[in-house]
Design a protein around this motif. Structure first.
Motif, PDB file in Angstrom:
ATOM      1  N   LEU A   1      -2.216   5.801  -2.774  1.00  0.00           N
ATOM      2  CA  LEU A   1      -2.575   4.911  -3.868  1.00  0.00           C
ATOM      3  C   LEU A   1      -1.325   4.372  -4.544  1.00  0.00           C
ATOM      4  CD1 LEU A   1      -5.563   6.820  -5.527  1.00  0.00           C
ATOM      5  CD2 LEU A   1      -5.569   5.235  -3.595  1.00  0.00           C
ATOM      6  N   ARG A   2      -1.520   3.350  -5.333  1.00  0.00           N
ATOM      7  CA  ARG A   2      -0.390   2.704  -6.000  1.00  0.00           C
ATOM      8  C   ARG A   2       0.327   3.659  -6.937  1.00  0.00           C
ATOM      9  NH1 ARG A   2      -2.093  -3.029  -7.978  1.00  0.00           N
ATOM     10  NH2 ARG A   2      -2.224  -3.323  -5.717  1.00  0.00           N
ATOM     11  N   ASP A   3      -0.387   4.667  -7.464  1.00  0.00           N
ATOM     12  CA  ASP A   3       0.250   5.637  -8.352  1.00  0.00           C
ATOM     13  C   ASP A   3       0.903   6.790  -7.591  1.00  0.00           C
ATOM     14  OD1 ASP A   3      -1.853   7.203  -7.482  1.00  0.00           O
ATOM     15  OD2 ASP A   3      -2.846   7.359  -9.434  1.00  0.00           O
TER      16      ASP A   3
ATOM     17  N   ALA B   1      -6.146   1.389  -6.616  1.00  0.00           N
ATOM     18  CA  ALA B   1      -5.522   0.446  -5.687  1.00  0.00           C
ATOM     19  C   ALA B   1      -4.764   1.195  -4.600  1.00  0.00           C
ATOM     20  CB  ALA B   1      -4.588  -0.488  -6.442  1.00  0.00           C
TER      21      ALA B   1
ATOM     22  N   GLU C   1       0.379  -5.945   4.830  1.00  0.00           N
ATOM     23  CA  GLU C   1       0.818  -5.328   3.577  1.00  0.00           C
ATOM     24  C   GLU C   1       0.602  -3.818   3.537  1.00  0.00           C
ATOM     25  OE1 GLU C   1      -0.635  -7.300   0.055  1.00  0.00           O
ATOM     26  OE2 GLU C   1      -0.548  -9.284   0.981  1.00  0.00           O
ATOM     27  N   LEU C   2      -0.518  -3.332   4.070  1.00  0.00           N
ATOM     28  CA  LEU C   2      -0.855  -1.917   3.911  1.00  0.00           C
ATOM     29  C   LEU C   2      -0.427  -1.049   5.093  1.00  0.00           C
ATOM     30  CD1 LEU C   2      -4.476  -2.150   2.386  1.00  0.00           C
ATOM     31  CD2 LEU C   2      -2.269  -2.070   1.202  1.00  0.00           C
TER      32      LEU C   2
ATOM     33  N   LYS D   1      -9.688  -1.582  -6.034  1.00  0.00           N
ATOM     34  CA  LYS D   1      -8.603  -1.816  -6.988  1.00  0.00           C
ATOM     35  C   LYS D   1      -9.084  -2.447  -8.293  1.00  0.00           C
ATOM     36  CE  LYS D   1      -7.050  -6.402  -5.461  1.00  0.00           C
ATOM     37  NZ  LYS D   1      -5.898  -7.211  -4.996  1.00  0.00           N
TER      38      LYS D   1
ATOM     39  N   SER E   1      -1.907   1.377  -1.783  1.00  0.00           N
ATOM     40  CA  SER E   1      -0.624   0.707  -1.532  1.00  0.00           C
ATOM     41  C   SER E   1      -0.253   0.711  -0.051  1.00  0.00           C
ATOM     42  CB  SER E   1       0.498   1.359  -2.342  1.00  0.00           C
ATOM     43  OG  SER E   1       0.696   2.702  -1.940  1.00  0.00           O
ATOM     44  N   ARG E   2      -0.698   1.740   0.704  1.00  0.00           N
ATOM     45  CA  ARG E   2      -0.410   1.747   2.136  1.00  0.00           C
ATOM     46  C   ARG E   2      -1.311   2.742   2.857  1.00  0.00           C
ATOM     47  NH1 ARG E   2       3.213   6.044   3.586  1.00  0.00           N
ATOM     48  NH2 ARG E   2       4.093   7.080   1.734  1.00  0.00           N
TER      49      ARG E   2
END
Length: 583
Positions: free
Chosen positions: A325-327, A308, A348-349, A66, A310-311
């Motif tokens: 990814l975060r995007d 980054a 979190e993930l 990230k 995200s999950r």
């Protein structure tokens, strides 16, 4: 956070006009593909090691980081223009020797600068000059240094070193294999039982190696380090110096039970074949991460920064199938390895409904308390200590290459510093480990200048009364640290050009270290081996099939060791091969 202290140029320092530069990273021109065999979350050194071994075995592997720079906590960053800091981790010893050779890190640019002598403890006392304790690899010279304080301790020191060396040699093989899966021994499949029996062998060999001395060594692992050191020595400067390795990075006192293991964790490394030796990485710790990244990339691994996660992406069967990814980009894979902390990985993930409630409860309750505030300082001259004044030409002397221990006249000072932080207050006389890597690696700073690493404790994650770690609090603590250094080395404060202050919340925010803990969780006996990160999940596999933990939150724990990355990759490879054969 850099505290905004104005940059200032002193005499003889050629820092003027230099601008900050971003480190290059592997994979900068590679396009992210939609599917890989393996995805590694996070490009910390363990994640990079795992990727190198996965790719070496033929798995198409991607690493997703990230931040803008590779390495996790093992990074080199130019916070003050012209000064290259090992911003978080700052010394090398624990990296497993197999990783050096198997990944050919020297061929990929790694150069280590050994330190001898390696430890310097100046004293504050009413005599001129004050005494100091200098420890190195020459035993006769070290004994001569110790004899200033105690002839008895000087005679006992070689035996103490040999005693600790035998324990380290016995434990060492346990670092390179997954812990025994005790659940599988009794109720697993035949394959799982066979795996567990094989995993028992290093543990049995360790016990046999210790033989009749096992009870004494058990005491080292479980007792307070103060009790162990009191058995061997009588001089406080020696005991306090040795005790620093037992409490460094730990929210514990020398009087805390189990602190002896943390000492072992810091003396079980080796450098160029010399056990217990520590050194600087030429170019800063980021150069180590770059070498591992080059080893992985040379085999075909794809390594990306500013990606980054995200999950973790799960299939209908609950198996890990990649990441999002975060995007919003999906990257599919057959296995996922997480170099992130257990807290980030599982709380979190990973979708919570896929995890056993008892498992997530245990992850939430992992002790992540951290006492550490790291301060990186740019100076325009070498510190000159009252106990060992600088040479007239200003060139580094042998003690400048050492870990320099301040406020270590006695173990009672370490305990006092801990007690203040336990009550929510930064230590008024903190334990300080001061290192000057530019003494051996002058390219880290402009000509005549130096970079100084201050690894300090104790500072609580949460301040008393709910006070925030704002700029005022950061600067107040840093000023306390600088006042302490000034007492040992007058003129230090006047030499400062700039500083970068990282409190426990900053270490968490910047590097993803839970609670600011450099080990991803305390190294107490209840959080090691079978229980790291949680009982029944210490073998790198997680409750989610195809998702593995490969960072410092897994066995054998923290430090720039690479063992968790190497071990996790081997476990994942075994599972991957087994599944492919079944198909």
């Amino acid at each position: 956070m850099a505290d905004g202290l104005p940059a200032r140029l002193g005499m003889g320092c050629a820092a003027r006009g230099l601008r900050g530069r971003r480190l290059a990273h592997s994979g900068a021109t590679t396009r992210l593909q939609q599917e890989y065999d393996a995805v590694v979350i996070g490009a910390g050194h363990n994640g990079l090691v795992a990727a190198a071994y996965l790719q070496r075995a033929g798995l198409r592997t991607a690493v997703l980081e990230k931040r803008h720079v590779l390495g996790g906590a093992a990074v080199t960053e130019e916070i003050v223009p012209g000064f290259k800091f090992s911003r978080a981790s700052y010394l090398l010893s624990l990296l497993r020797p197999q990783i050096y050779s198997e990944l050919e890190l020297q061929r990929h640019g790694l150069r280590v600068l050994p330190r001898d002598p390696y430890s310097f403890t100046p004293l504050l006392e009413d005599r001129s000059p004050p005494r100091s304790l200098l420890l190195g690899h020459d035993m006769a010279q070290t004994q001569q240094q110790i004899a200033q304080f105690s002839q008895k301790d000087a005679q006992a020191y070689p035996e103490y070193e040999a005693f600790m060396g035998r324990l380290v040699a016995a434990i060492d093989p346990l670092l390179d294999a997954p812990p025994v899966d005790t659940a599988a021994l009794g109720q697993g499949s035949l394959l799982q039982r066979l795996r567990s029996l094989r995993a028992l062998q290093p543990l049995l060999r360790a016990g046999l190696a210790l033989g009749q001395q096992l009870p004494r060594y058990y005491e080292v692992l479980t007792a307070p380090i103060s009790k162990i050191l009191d058995h061997w020595f009588e001089s406080e400067p020696l005991k306090a110096t040795l005790a620093t390795d037992a409490v460094i990075g730990a929210m514990s006192s020398p009087h805390s039970p189990g602190s002896g293991y943390v000492l072992l964790h810091h003396v079980m490394g080796e450098l160029e074949g010399r056990r217990g030796a520590w050194g600087y990485v030429a170019g800063g710790m980021g150069a180590l991460s770059q070498a591992i990244a080059r080893a992985a990339a040379s085999r075909g691994a794809h390594i990306f920064t500013e990606k980054a996660v995200s999950r973790v992406l799960l299939g209908r069967d609950g198996q890990a199938q990649g990441v999002v990814l975060r995007d919003g980009t999906e990257v599919r894979s057959k296995v996922v390895l997480s170099n992130a902390s257990p807290q980030i990985t599982f709380l979190e993930l990973t979708p919570q409904e896929q995890l056993p409630e008892d498992f997530t409860r245990r992850i939430r309750h992992v002790d992540t308390r951290s006492p550490v505030t790291k301060i990186n300082v740019a100076v325009d001259r070498l510190p000159s200590f009252l106990a060992a004044p600088n040479a007239r030409n200003g060139q580094p002397l042998p003690h400048h290459q050492c870990s320099i221990h301040l406020n270590c006249e006695g173990t009672h000072l370490l305990h006092q510093a801990y007690t203040e932080a336990a009550g929510g207050h930064p230590s008024s006389r903190p334990m300080i480990e001061l290192c000057i890597p530019s003494a051996l690696d002058p390219g880290l700073a402009p000509r005549g200048c130096h970079v100084v690493s201050l690894f300090t404790q104790y500072t609580p994650y949460e301040l008393a009364g709910g006070q925030p770690w704002d700029e005022q609090a950061r600067n107040a603590y840093a000023d306390t640290v600088f006042d302490c250094i000034e007492a040992y080395a007058p003129g230090f404060k006047a030499s400062v050009i700039g500083r970068d202050i990282l409190t426990p919340p900053d270490l968490e925010r910047v590097f993803g270290l839970p609670g600011g803990n450099i080990f991803h969780g305390g190294m107490s006996l209840d959080q090691l081996y079978f229980a790291r990160p949680a009982p029944s999940y210490s073998g790198y596999r997680s409750p989610v099939p195809g998702l593995y933990l490969c960072g410092s939150g897994a066995h054998p724990g923290g430090g720039v060791m690479g063992a968790a990355g190497r071990n996790a990759a081997r476990v994942a490879l075994g599972d991957f091969t087994h599944l492919r054969q079944q198909r």
